[in-house]
Design a protein around this motif. Structure first.
Motif, PDB file in Angstrom:
ATOM      1  N   ILE A   1      20.913 112.712  35.176  1.00  0.00           N
ATOM      2  CA  ILE A   1      19.590 113.089  35.660  1.00  0.00           C
ATOM      3  C   ILE A   1      19.540 113.072  37.180  1.00  0.00           C
ATOM      4  O   ILE A   1      18.978 113.958  37.819  1.00  0.00           O
ATOM      5  CB  ILE A   1      18.507 112.149  35.087  1.00  0.00           C
ATOM      6  N   LYS A   2      20.159 112.069  37.771  1.00  0.00           N
ATOM      7  CA  LYS A   2      20.166 111.982  39.235  1.00  0.00           C
ATOM      8  C   LYS A   2      20.890 113.176  39.850  1.00  0.00           C
ATOM      9  O   LYS A   2      20.657 113.529  41.009  1.00  0.00           O
ATOM     10  CB  LYS A   2      20.852 110.686  39.679  1.00  0.00           C
ATOM     11  N   ASN A   3      21.786 113.766  39.090  1.00  0.00           N
ATOM     12  CA  ASN A   3      22.514 114.938  39.585  1.00  0.00           C
ATOM     13  C   ASN A   3      22.128 116.185  38.811  1.00  0.00           C
ATOM     14  O   ASN A   3      22.953 117.084  38.621  1.00  0.00           O
ATOM     15  CB  ASN A   3      24.018 114.690  39.485  1.00  0.00           C
ATOM     16  N   LYS A   4      20.888 116.215  38.395  1.00  0.00           N
ATOM     17  CA  LYS A   4      20.386 117.334  37.612  1.00  0.00           C
ATOM     18  C   LYS A   4      20.748 118.671  38.261  1.00  0.00           C
ATOM     19  O   LYS A   4      20.613 118.833  39.466  1.00  0.00           O
ATOM     20  CB  LYS A   4      18.864 117.206  37.530  1.00  0.00           C
TER      21      LYS A   4
ATOM     22  N   PHE B   1      36.247 119.930  35.661  1.00  0.00           N
ATOM     23  CA  PHE B   1      35.480 119.272  36.711  1.00  0.00           C
ATOM     24  C   PHE B   1      34.549 118.185  36.182  1.00  0.00           C
ATOM     25  O   PHE B   1      34.535 117.075  36.684  1.00  0.00           O
ATOM     26  CB  PHE B   1      34.655 120.284  37.509  1.00  0.00           C
TER      27      PHE B   1
ATOM     28  N   HIS C   1      31.158 115.020  49.582  1.00  0.00           N
ATOM     29  CA  HIS C   1      32.473 115.475  49.169  1.00  0.00           C
ATOM     30  C   HIS C   1      33.228 115.898  50.419  1.00  0.00           C
ATOM     31  O   HIS C   1      32.810 116.816  51.117  1.00  0.00           O
ATOM     32  CB  HIS C   1      32.356 116.642  48.200  1.00  0.00           C
TER      33      HIS C   1
ATOM     34  N   LYS D   1      23.818 120.833  48.206  1.00  0.00           N
ATOM     35  CA  LYS D   1      22.545 121.205  48.815  1.00  0.00           C
ATOM     36  C   LYS D   1      22.700 121.550  50.284  1.00  0.00           C
ATOM     37  O   LYS D   1      21.814 122.163  50.873  1.00  0.00           O
ATOM     38  CB  LYS D   1      21.546 120.044  48.687  1.00  0.00           C
TER      39      LYS D   1
ATOM     40  N   SER E   1      32.560 124.763  43.335  1.00  0.00           N
ATOM     41  CA  SER E   1      32.506 124.002  42.089  1.00  0.00           C
ATOM     42  C   SER E   1      31.312 123.068  42.026  1.00  0.00           C
ATOM     43  O   SER E   1      30.817 122.756  40.958  1.00  0.00           O
ATOM     44  CB  SER E   1      33.802 123.221  41.890  1.00  0.00           C
ATOM     45  N   ILE E   2      30.846 122.622  43.169  1.00  0.00           N
ATOM     46  CA  ILE E   2      29.825 121.585  43.176  1.00  0.00           C
ATOM     47  C   ILE E   2      28.419 122.109  43.416  1.00  0.00           C
ATOM     48  O   ILE E   2      27.452 121.526  42.958  1.00  0.00           O
ATOM     49  CB  ILE E   2      30.182 120.525  44.246  1.00  0.00           C
TER      50      ILE E   2
ATOM     51  N   GLN F   1      23.432 119.878  38.993  1.00  0.00           N
ATOM     52  CA  GLN F   1      24.660 119.874  39.784  1.00  0.00           C
ATOM     53  C   GLN F   1      25.780 119.361  38.896  1.00  0.00           C
ATOM     54  O   GLN F   1      25.545 118.596  37.976  1.00  0.00           O
ATOM     55  CB  GLN F   1      24.534 118.937  40.983  1.00  0.00           C
ATOM     56  N   VAL F   2      26.988 119.755  39.256  1.00  0.00           N
ATOM     57  CA  VAL F   2      28.105 119.289  38.447  1.00  0.00           C
ATOM     58  C   VAL F   2      28.410 117.831  38.789  1.00  0.00           C
ATOM     59  O   VAL F   2      28.550 117.471  39.951  1.00  0.00           O
ATOM     60  CB  VAL F   2      29.359 120.145  38.668  1.00  0.00           C
TER      61      VAL F   2
ATOM     62  N   LYS G   1      25.462 112.082  48.474  1.00  0.00           N
ATOM     63  CA  LYS G   1      26.771 112.087  47.829  1.00  0.00           C
ATOM     64  C   LYS G   1      27.635 113.064  48.620  1.00  0.00           C
ATOM     65  O   LYS G   1      27.312 114.251  48.704  1.00  0.00           O
ATOM     66  CB  LYS G   1      26.638 112.534  46.381  1.00  0.00           C
TER      67      LYS G   1
ATOM     68  N   ASP H   1      13.614 113.071  42.366  1.00  0.00           N
ATOM     69  CA  ASP H   1      14.435 112.727  43.528  1.00  0.00           C
ATOM     70  C   ASP H   1      15.902 112.725  43.164  1.00  0.00           C
ATOM     71  O   ASP H   1      16.511 111.683  42.967  1.00  0.00           O
ATOM     72  CB  ASP H   1      14.047 111.333  44.046  1.00  0.00           C
ATOM     73  N   ASN H   2      16.475 113.924  43.124  1.00  0.00           N
ATOM     74  CA  ASN H   2      17.901 113.985  42.839  1.00  0.00           C
ATOM     75  C   ASN H   2      18.694 113.418  43.994  1.00  0.00           C
ATOM     76  O   ASN H   2      18.241 113.423  45.122  1.00  0.00           O
ATOM     77  CB  ASN H   2      18.340 115.440  42.642  1.00  0.00           C
ATOM     78  N   ILE H   3      19.866 112.951  43.699  1.00  0.00           N
ATOM     79  CA  ILE H   3      20.775 112.615  44.782  1.00  0.00           C
ATOM     80  C   ILE H   3      21.232 113.921  45.409  1.00  0.00           C
ATOM     81  O   ILE H   3      21.544 114.883  44.718  1.00  0.00           O
ATOM     82  CB  ILE H   3      21.978 111.821  44.235  1.00  0.00           C
ATOM     83  N   VAL H   4      21.238 113.962  46.717  1.00  0.00           N
ATOM     84  CA  VAL H   4      21.602 115.176  47.417  1.00  0.00           C
ATOM     85  C   VAL H   4      23.106 115.210  47.648  1.00  0.00           C
ATOM     86  O   VAL H   4      23.670 114.274  48.198  1.00  0.00           O
ATOM     87  CB  VAL H   4      20.869 115.265  48.770  1.00  0.00           C
ATOM     88  N   GLU H   5      23.721 116.293  47.211  1.00  0.00           N
ATOM     89  CA  GLU H   5      25.150 116.425  47.410  1.00  0.00           C
ATOM     90  C   GLU H   5      25.453 117.254  48.646  1.00  0.00           C
ATOM     91  O   GLU H   5      24.814 118.266  48.906  1.00  0.00           O
ATOM     92  CB  GLU H   5      25.804 117.070  46.189  1.00  0.00           C
TER      93      GLU H   5
END
Lengths: 226, 226
Positions: free
Chosen positions: B167-170, B220, A32, A50, A46-47, B172-173, A30, A2-6
DNA sequence: TGAATCGGTTAACACTCGTTAACACTGGTT
DNA sequence: AACCAGTGTTAACGAGTGTTAACCGATTCA
């Protein structure tokens, strides 16, 4: 798992942007925040978020134009447009093909969150970690590694991005100023020279397979053939 | 302290069963091989293994039926199902609640071993903490332990927090200044250098699985890929 | 043919990051 | 109090990365 969704959010009205950002962050996204299309594009590059939430009417670059550019690179990432009342229905609907959706202003936060979750779940099944191949090389973009037979080399961030776009446009001319705007953010003299330097570096790293060539098209850009 | 872990493996295809058994035994598991569900149940009853690996399609008694029976007696023992391609996703997923997991055939031995270790470690630490996985490692954030195969290492507070966010931002930057503000409270020069030191430490501790990399994105931040 | 421009290449440079080790601080032990 | 081990910060140096500069060949067009 369960990654944090950017998410990249582009909204030119600062207070609205802030409210949306904070609301979404209480839901563990998360966010931006960009205040125009150009900023949003830089963040996107850069990021690698998702999902994108784009206001349609923005200075510098409007949401639709931005979406078109992003679709050139990634035709699966979900995009949600925020549209003003004046936007005509059919124009908006034209953009809801692919992984797109839209919300008419004013909207409730709940509506937005529901749509975000829908789109995310729809695409959760597929993953993006496919190994790209160039001639006898294997290129893993996320890991920035270029492998020839049993030897792996680490590429730098710039090298990897440039190579990625060359491969994605294999056997097609990659427009000089487009790639400059994409990777460097701006097409000026110095950035152009910088890019030429990186082309040289890539040529060196790709010369173990001499079927691969990065050809210059004077005045237009480069073309990777293999 | 760390007794040899006993596993019951049910697989009706003899040569595949033998291969799995031998592979696991090189990793210091003691494997009892059954060639159908009934045999497996007998072994389970007499041996009281720590974990079960069950092929779904077997004569006499299939893996799901067997699992249901075992769950009546023990609702914590980890069970891993081996499923054929034809099994529909949702049926399989229905069984992954509780201490279950599944693997689609064909799978690599490495995958199986990683899942076994994850499940074993998870039950050792019970429900209070959900184990995160990075490549072949298992990371227990509350306990600040990083486990590779049968070796556990204690991480420090800073190391654990930094790894947690990576890990939570696997893939991803992870933004440099954001992580500095979160963990150090402020983004200044010295904190930045301090963070770089911890990245070095984490790289060292993660290098037993060389599929894992912490990649720097100049200017970054960092990206954990695996 | 000659001027102008574009691109190829190398090297110098500025800056960021990687790494190691010394140092300071904390809390626990004798 | 003196000591110790563990943790995190600061310092210092070197390596890596990307930009700028400089020089030169190639191409284009007058």
């Amino acid at each position: 798992m369960d990654n944090i969704v950017e998410i990249v959010l582009a909204e030119d009205e600062p207070s609205l942007g802030q409210i949306i950002k904070e609301s979404l962050e209480t839901r563990n996204f998360k966010v931006h925040l960009a205040k125009n299309g150009e900023e949003a594009y830089a963040l996107y590059s850069s990021i690698s978020p998702k999902l994108l939430v784009l206001d349609v009417m923005m200075p510098k670059k409007d949401g639709f134009t931005l979406a078109k550019e992003i679709r050139l690179e990634d035709d699966t990432i979900p995009i949600i447009f925020l549209t003003a009342k004046s936007q005509t229905q059919d124009v908006v609907e034209g953009f809801t093909i692919g992984g797109n959706d839209y919300l008419k202003k004013p909207f409730s936060m709940e509506e937005l969150i529901v749509r975000i979750n829908n789109l995310l779940h729809r695409t959760r099944t597929q993953q993006n970690s496919e190994a790209l191949t160039v001639g006898k090389y294997t290129f893993d973009f996320p890991k920035q590694t270029l492998t020839f037979e049993d030897e792996s080399h680490q590429l730098t961030h710039r090298e990897a991005h440039l190579l990625f776009h060359l491969i994605k446009n294999k056997n097609q001319v990659l427009d000089r100023s487009m790639i400059l705007k994409k990777l460097w953010g701006d097409d000026d003299f110095f950035n152009g020279r910088s890019m030429d330097v990186f082309i040289t570096k890539l040529r060196k790293k790709l010369k173990q397979d001499d079927a691969i060539q990065i050809i210059n098209v004077r005045g237009f850009g480069y073309k990777l053939v293999c």
